[in-house]
Write an enzyme that holds these catalytic residues in place. Structure first.
Site, mmCIF file in Angstrom:
data_model
loop_
_atom_site.group_PDB
_atom_site.id
_atom_site.type_symbol
_atom_site.label_atom_id
_atom_site.label_comp_id
_atom_site.label_asym_id
_atom_site.label_seq_id
_atom_site.Cartn_x
_atom_site.Cartn_y
_atom_site.Cartn_z
ATOM 1 N N LYS A 262 45.683 51.455 34.716
ATOM 2 C CA LYS A 262 47.038 51.630 35.256
ATOM 3 C C LYS A 262 48.055 51.659 34.118
ATOM 4 O O LYS A 262 48.931 52.530 34.078
ATOM 5 C CB LYS A 262 47.364 50.494 36.233
ATOM 6 N N GLN B 62 47.798 42.330 40.676
ATOM 7 C CA GLN B 62 46.403 42.704 40.936
ATOM 8 C C GLN B 62 45.704 41.599 41.733
ATOM 9 O O GLN B 62 45.738 40.428 41.338
ATOM 10 C CB GLN B 62 45.701 42.931 39.584
ATOM 11 N N ASP C 59 52.907 48.795 45.802
ATOM 12 C CA ASP C 59 51.624 48.733 46.509
ATOM 13 C C ASP C 59 51.817 48.789 48.025
ATOM 14 O O ASP C 59 50.842 48.850 48.769
ATOM 15 C CB ASP C 59 50.903 47.419 46.159
#
Ligand code: NAP
Length: 300
Positions: A54, A98, A121
């Site tokens: 990422k 994460q 997200d």
């Protein structure tokens, strides 16, 4: 007849080029450099690989990237304090924490602490609500990637029957919302669904997001259906040597290939789209935070 293979890897490369173009325009015309902060706590090896990927791709498209690697023993209060700081940092337009998190940290508290304006997200209740009622904002990355592939390869989705296998907040549910917005008729199946093969057999579009290797068989698929395989599983591969594994999806690719109209391979299908859509979401949030309309080609 065999299915047309949906090249997610190739599509994602083109998408990243378009994102780089939007980033360059935001910089040149508005003095905005979209910024993404990725936070990882502990040392989960798979998470470390994702986070590095990422951060690398964020820089490649010209964005500002920040990576926070916190120790396994980080307290919930420390993580919440970092999120609070990032929420107010004008250089950051997207915050990604994460998952999974170590035991001592409640993931729900963490998700709720992220500013909905920077929720790339699409985990916060505000983002989920916006997706449901069709307001502009970030959209869950993997379903957004699946939708982009379906639109590009299959075309008009209106009136098609979509069966989504899996009802997670991460994939199944937001995928259903997106396909409903495309005027599909949507069925969501899950572990308690009775006679799953017969339900899937009725689908023009199948999205498999289950986490069960090779679950969806060719005999379950209607001739010509589009099959999107979200699953990422590792199974033993003795042919590669003792103890070796290979990656497979939730779809039994070999048996589905001769029957489907379109199919995503694993790897190289949906997987590469997820990070590209994270970058797309960061352009979207950077635009919205600054009172600009997000680029149409990066939103549903
Ligand atoms: P998840 O949270 O574990 O959800 C799995 C869903 O599948 C649940 O709704 C579950 O039903 C359902 N299910 C389990 N076994 C089933 C069965 N035998 N028949 C029908 N439904 C069944 O998983 P997820 O996060 O959505 O991820 C799904 C898969 O996608 C995993 O392989 C994951 O690694 C992969 N993934 C890939 C990407 C990517 O970038 N390609 C991104 C995210 C996830 P219940 O709700 O009834 O338990």
């Amino acid at each position: 007849m065999t299915a047309q293979i949906i090249d997610g890897k190739g599509y994602a490369a083109g998408l990243r080029e378009r994102i780089a173009g939007h980033v360059a325009r935001l910089k040149a015309e508005h003095g905005i450099t979209p910024g993404l902060a990725v936070v990882i706590v502990g040392h989960d090896p798979a998470s470390e690989v994702y986070v590095s990927g990422k951060a690398k791709q964020t820089l490649e498209v010209g964005m500002h990237s920040e990576k926070y690697e916190l120790g396994e023993d980080t307290s919930e209060a420390e993580l919440l304090a970092l999120i609070e700081r990032l929420n107010f940092d004008p250089a950051i337009h997207g915050i990604l924490v994460q998952l999974p998190l170590p035991r001592q940290i409640d993931p729900t508290k963490v998700i709720l602490a992220i500013s909905p304006n920077k929720d790339v997200d699409c985990f916060t209740p505000a983002s989920v609500g916006k997706l449901q009622i069709g307001l502009p904002g970030p959209v869950s990355c993997t379903p957004l990637g699946c939708l982009m592939l379906l639109r590009d390869f299959v075309g008009n989705l209106s009136g098609k029957h979509a069966v989504i296998v899996g009802r997670s907040n991460l994939v199944g549910r937001p995928m259903a919302q997106l396909l409903l917005r495309e005027n599909c008729t949507v069925t969501i199946a899950h572990s308690r669904t009775a006679d799953l093969p017969n339900i899937v057999r009725q689908a023009d579009i199948v999205v498999a997001a289950v986490g069960r290797p090779l679950l969806v068989k060719g005999s379950w698929i209607k001739q010509g259906a589009a099959v999107i395989d979200v699953g990422i599983n590792r199974i033993p591969a003795p042919e590669k040597g003792e103890g070796k594994t290979r990656m497979v999806g939730d779809v039994d690719y070999a048996s589905v290939l001769p029957i489907a109209g379109w199919i995503t391979p694993v790897p190289g299908g949906v997987g590469p789209m997820t990070i590209a859509c994270l970058l797309a979401n960061t352009v979207t949030t950077a635009s919205l935070i600054n009172g600009l309309a997000p680029p149409k080609d990066l939103t549903p």
